[in-house]
Design a protein around this motif. Structure first.
Motif, PDB file in Angstrom:
ATOM      1  N   PHE A 187       0.821  -1.213   0.000  1.00 23.84           N
ATOM      2  CA  PHE A 187       0.000   0.000   0.000  1.00 23.84           C
ATOM      3  C   PHE A 187       0.858   1.267   0.000  1.00 23.84           C
ATOM      4  O   PHE A 187       1.806   1.387   0.769  1.00 23.84           O
ATOM      5  N   HIS A 188       0.514   2.191  -0.870  1.00 23.04           N
ATOM      6  CA  HIS A 188       1.235   3.462  -0.919  1.00 23.04           C
ATOM      7  C   HIS A 188       0.325   4.580  -1.396  1.00 23.04           C
ATOM      8  O   HIS A 188      -0.630   4.354  -2.140  1.00 23.04           O
ATOM      9  N   ILE A 189       0.648   5.771  -0.948  1.00 26.57           N
ATOM     10  CA  ILE A 189      -0.055   6.976  -1.388  1.00 26.57           C
ATOM     11  C   ILE A 189       0.925   7.809  -2.211  1.00 26.57           C
ATOM     12  O   ILE A 189       2.050   8.071  -1.775  1.00 26.57           O
ATOM     13  N   HIS A 190       0.501   8.181  -3.416  1.00 21.34           N
ATOM     14  CA  HIS A 190       1.303   9.087  -4.249  1.00 21.34           C
ATOM     15  C   HIS A 190       1.011  10.524  -3.815  1.00 21.34           C
ATOM     16  O   HIS A 190      -0.163  10.909  -3.687  1.00 21.34           O
ATOM     17  N   ILE A 191       2.055  11.298  -3.624  1.00 27.17           N
ATOM     18  CA  ILE A 191       1.898  12.733  -3.375  1.00 27.17           C
ATOM     19  C   ILE A 191       2.620  13.421  -4.529  1.00 27.17           C
ATOM     20  O   ILE A 191       3.857  13.332  -4.644  1.00 27.17           O
ATOM     21  N   ILE A 192       1.849  14.050  -5.397  1.00 29.56           N
ATOM     22  CA  ILE A 192       2.396  14.556  -6.660  1.00 29.56           C
ATOM     23  C   ILE A 192       2.184  16.075  -6.738  1.00 29.56           C
ATOM     24  O   ILE A 192       1.060  16.542  -6.982  1.00 29.56           O
ATOM     25  N   PRO A 193       3.263  16.842  -6.512  1.00 30.47           N
ATOM     26  CA  PRO A 193       3.133  18.296  -6.623  1.00 30.47           C
ATOM     27  C   PRO A 193       2.743  18.681  -8.051  1.00 30.47           C
ATOM     28  O   PRO A 193       3.186  18.041  -9.008  1.00 30.47           O
ATOM     29  N   ARG A 194       1.926  19.729  -8.186  1.00 31.69           N
ATOM     30  CA  ARG A 194       1.499  20.165  -9.513  1.00 31.69           C
ATOM     31  C   ARG A 194       1.930  21.600  -9.776  1.00 31.69           C
ATOM     32  O   ARG A 194       1.773  22.475  -8.927  1.00 31.69           O
ATOM     33  N   TYR A 195       2.507  21.779 -10.956  1.00 34.97           N
ATOM     34  CA  TYR A 195       3.060  23.077 -11.352  1.00 34.97           C
ATOM     35  C   TYR A 195       2.256  23.707 -12.477  1.00 34.97           C
ATOM     36  O   TYR A 195       2.245  24.913 -12.648  1.00 34.97           O
ATOM     37  N   ASP A 196       1.624  22.814 -13.260  1.00 37.35           N
ATOM     38  CA  ASP A 196       0.953  23.260 -14.472  1.00 37.35           C
ATOM     39  C   ASP A 196      -0.093  22.201 -14.829  1.00 37.35           C
ATOM     40  O   ASP A 196       0.127  21.008 -14.591  1.00 37.35           O
ATOM     41  N   ALA A 197      -1.190  22.627 -15.419  1.00 33.85           N
ATOM     42  CA  ALA A 197      -2.223  21.661 -15.824  1.00 33.85           C
ATOM     43  C   ALA A 197      -1.687  20.682 -16.864  1.00 33.85           C
ATOM     44  O   ALA A 197      -2.240  19.595 -17.055  1.00 33.85           O
ATOM     45  N   LYS A 198      -0.569  21.074 -17.524  1.00 35.95           N
ATOM     46  CA  LYS A 198       0.006  20.183 -18.554  1.00 35.95           C
ATOM     47  C   LYS A 198       1.177  19.361 -18.017  1.00 35.95           C
ATOM     48  O   LYS A 198       1.983  18.835 -18.790  1.00 35.95           O
ATOM     49  N   ASP A 199       1.324  19.236 -16.683  1.00 35.74           N
ATOM     50  CA  ASP A 199       2.354  18.362 -16.113  1.00 35.74           C
ATOM     51  C   ASP A 199       2.203  16.958 -16.692  1.00 35.74           C
ATOM     52  O   ASP A 199       1.143  16.598 -17.205  1.00 35.74           O
ATOM     53  N   ALA A 200       3.263  16.132 -16.531  1.00 38.81           N
ATOM     54  CA  ALA A 200       3.232  14.781 -17.097  1.00 38.81           C
ATOM     55  C   ALA A 200       2.348  13.831 -16.270  1.00 38.81           C
ATOM     56  O   ALA A 200       2.710  12.706 -15.966  1.00 38.81           O
ATOM     57  N   LEU A 201       1.203  14.318 -15.911  1.00 42.40           N
ATOM     58  CA  LEU A 201       0.224  13.485 -15.196  1.00 42.40           C
ATOM     59  C   LEU A 201      -1.135  13.918 -15.687  1.00 42.40           C
ATOM     60  O   LEU A 201      -1.497  15.081 -15.586  1.00 42.40           O
ATOM     61  N   GLU A 202      -1.857  12.981 -16.256  1.00 41.15           N
ATOM     62  CA  GLU A 202      -3.182  13.320 -16.766  1.00 41.15           C
ATOM     63  C   GLU A 202      -4.219  12.506 -16.051  1.00 41.15           C
ATOM     64  O   GLU A 202      -4.152  11.280 -16.031  1.00 41.15           O
ATOM     65  N   ILE A 203      -5.169  13.166 -15.436  1.00 45.01           N
ATOM     66  CA  ILE A 203      -6.286  12.447 -14.826  1.00 45.01           C
ATOM     67  C   ILE A 203      -7.540  12.958 -15.515  1.00 45.01           C
ATOM     68  O   ILE A 203      -7.929  14.116 -15.330  1.00 45.01           O
ATOM     69  N   ASN A 204      -8.102  12.113 -16.337  1.00 48.69           N
ATOM     70  CA  ASN A 204      -9.293  12.531 -17.086  1.00 48.69           C
ATOM     71  C   ASN A 204     -10.512  11.762 -16.618  1.00 48.69           C
ATOM     72  O   ASN A 204     -10.516  10.535 -16.651  1.00 48.69           O
ATOM     73  N   PHE A 205     -11.513  12.454 -16.191  1.00 49.44           N
ATOM     74  CA  PHE A 205     -12.774  11.800 -15.863  1.00 49.44           C
ATOM     75  C   PHE A 205     -13.640  11.831 -17.121  1.00 49.44           C
ATOM     76  O   PHE A 205     -14.512  12.677 -17.262  1.00 49.44           O
ATOM     77  N   ASN A 206     -13.324  10.934 -18.068  1.00 48.27           N
ATOM     78  CA  ASN A 206     -14.094  10.898 -19.301  1.00 48.27           C
ATOM     79  C   ASN A 206     -15.483  10.337 -19.014  1.00 48.27           C
ATOM     80  O   ASN A 206     -15.621   9.380 -18.264  1.00 48.27           O
ATOM     81  N   GLU A 207     -16.465  10.935 -19.656  1.00 49.40           N
ATOM     82  CA  GLU A 207     -17.822  10.477 -19.393  1.00 49.40           C
ATOM     83  C   GLU A 207     -18.071   9.148 -20.092  1.00 49.40           C
ATOM     84  O   GLU A 207     -17.710   8.962 -21.249  1.00 49.40           O
ATOM     85  N   SER A 208     -18.646   8.194 -19.358  1.00 50.02           N
ATOM     86  CA  SER A 208     -18.966   6.908 -19.967  1.00 50.02           C
ATOM     87  C   SER A 208     -20.441   6.891 -20.352  1.00 50.02           C
ATOM     88  O   SER A 208     -21.131   7.901 -20.229  1.00 50.02           O
ATOM     89  N   LYS A 209     -20.895   5.743 -20.823  1.00 46.66           N
ATOM     90  CA  LYS A 209     -22.273   5.603 -21.316  1.00 46.66           C
ATOM     91  C   LYS A 209     -23.284   6.162 -20.315  1.00 46.66           C
ATOM     92  O   LYS A 209     -23.154   5.953 -19.110  1.00 46.66           O
ATOM     93  N   LYS A 210     -24.287   6.856 -20.815  1.00 47.92           N
ATOM     94  CA  LYS A 210     -25.316   7.433 -19.938  1.00 47.92           C
ATOM     95  C   LYS A 210     -26.016   6.326 -19.151  1.00 47.92           C
ATOM     96  O   LYS A 210     -26.254   5.241 -19.659  1.00 47.92           O
ATOM     97  N   GLN A 211     -26.315   6.632 -17.890  1.00 51.00           N
ATOM     98  CA  GLN A 211     -26.970   5.638 -17.047  1.00 51.00           C
ATOM     99  C   GLN A 211     -27.895   6.375 -16.103  1.00 51.00           C
ATOM    100  O   GLN A 211     -27.624   7.515 -15.712  1.00 51.00           O
ATOM    101  N   GLU A 212     -28.985   5.735 -15.759  1.00 49.08           N
ATOM    102  CA  GLU A 212     -29.911   6.332 -14.794  1.00 49.08           C
ATOM    103  C   GLU A 212     -29.258   6.275 -13.407  1.00 49.08           C
ATOM    104  O   GLU A 212     -29.040   5.188 -12.863  1.00 49.08           O
ATOM    105  N   LEU A 213     -28.912   7.440 -12.851  1.00 49.65           N
ATOM    106  CA  LEU A 213     -28.191   7.460 -11.569  1.00 49.65           C
ATOM    107  C   LEU A 213     -29.015   6.850 -10.442  1.00 49.65           C
ATOM    108  O   LEU A 213     -28.472   6.244  -9.518  1.00 49.65           O
ATOM    109  N   SER A 214     -30.344   7.001 -10.519  1.00 45.69           N
ATOM    110  CA  SER A 214     -31.188   6.439  -9.448  1.00 45.69           C
ATOM    111  C   SER A 214     -31.075   4.913  -9.399  1.00 45.69           C
ATOM    112  O   SER A 214     -31.184   4.304  -8.338  1.00 45.69           O
ATOM    113  N   GLU A 215     -30.826   4.298 -10.569  1.00 48.10           N
ATOM    114  CA  GLU A 215     -30.685   2.828 -10.609  1.00 48.10           C
ATOM    115  C   GLU A 215     -29.420   2.375  -9.888  1.00 48.10           C
ATOM    116  O   GLU A 215     -29.437   1.451  -9.083  1.00 48.10           O
ATOM    117  N   VAL A 216     -28.305   3.045 -10.206  1.00 45.04           N
ATOM    118  CA  VAL A 216     -27.049   2.651  -9.560  1.00 45.04           C
ATOM    119  C   VAL A 216     -27.123   2.972  -8.068  1.00 45.04           C
ATOM    120  O   VAL A 216     -26.637   2.196  -7.228  1.00 45.04           O
TER     121      VAL A 216
END
Ligand code: 5GP
Ligand code: ZN
Length: 133
Positions: free
Chosen positions: A98-127
């Motif tokens: 087990f480890h926790i990454h602590i990643i300082p950020r200098y710029d939105a274009k740093d060499a780390l990309e975290i994208n919350f891409n939208e997946s298929k639409k789903q009824e939130l009440s169902e989930v």
């Protein structure tokens, strides 16, 4: 676990650049940094991932992560940070101590990309129904 690379780092069988150490935790610079100061924080007790970590250790660890992140930001002139853990292979975990990454950020274009891409639409009440049942 004797085959675990992070246990070897704890036992000083493998050298590392130590950022923080006490009797229960160790933090060291990531060998393949995403950004300047990318740090790995680990408990000295070997557990596989966040879900296997006991609550007390996890609580203490988050407080230490916050202190390390604050220090990294102040000393290295970062503007923010990502504090994250990958849990199991499916989520990108490659070291199974087990480890926790602590990643300082200098710029939105740093060499780390975290994208919350939208997946298929789903009824939130169902989930929600499934989660809460
Ligand atoms: P994971 O992908 O499991 O979340 O992250 C493991 C991290 O540990 C990676 O970012 C990798 O670069 C780092 N790492 C793996 N082996 C070593 C090592 O021997 N020394 C250091 N300092 N970092 C390591
Ligand atoms: Zn280990």
């Amino acid at each position: 676990m004797n085959n675990c690379i992070f246990c070897k780092i704890i036992n000083k069988e493998i050298p590392s650049n130590i950022v923080y150490e006490d009797d229960k935790f160790l933090a060291f610079l990531d060998i393949a940094k995403a950004t300047n100061g990318h740090t790995i924080l680990i408990p000295k007790k070997h557990v596989k991932n966040v879900l296997e970590c006991d609550d007390e250790t996890l609580g203490e660890m988050m407080i230490i992560a916050k202190k390390i992140a604050t220090n990294l930001i102040n000393k290295l002139g970062a503007e923010g940070c990502n504090i994250l853990t990958n849990c199991n292979e499916v989520a990108g975990q490659t070291c199974f101590h087990f480890h926790i990454h602590i990643i300082p950020r200098y710029d939105a274009k740093d060499a780390l990309e975290i994208n919350f891409n939208e997946s298929k639409k789903q009824e939130l009440s169902e989930v929600l129904h499934t989660i809460l049942e």
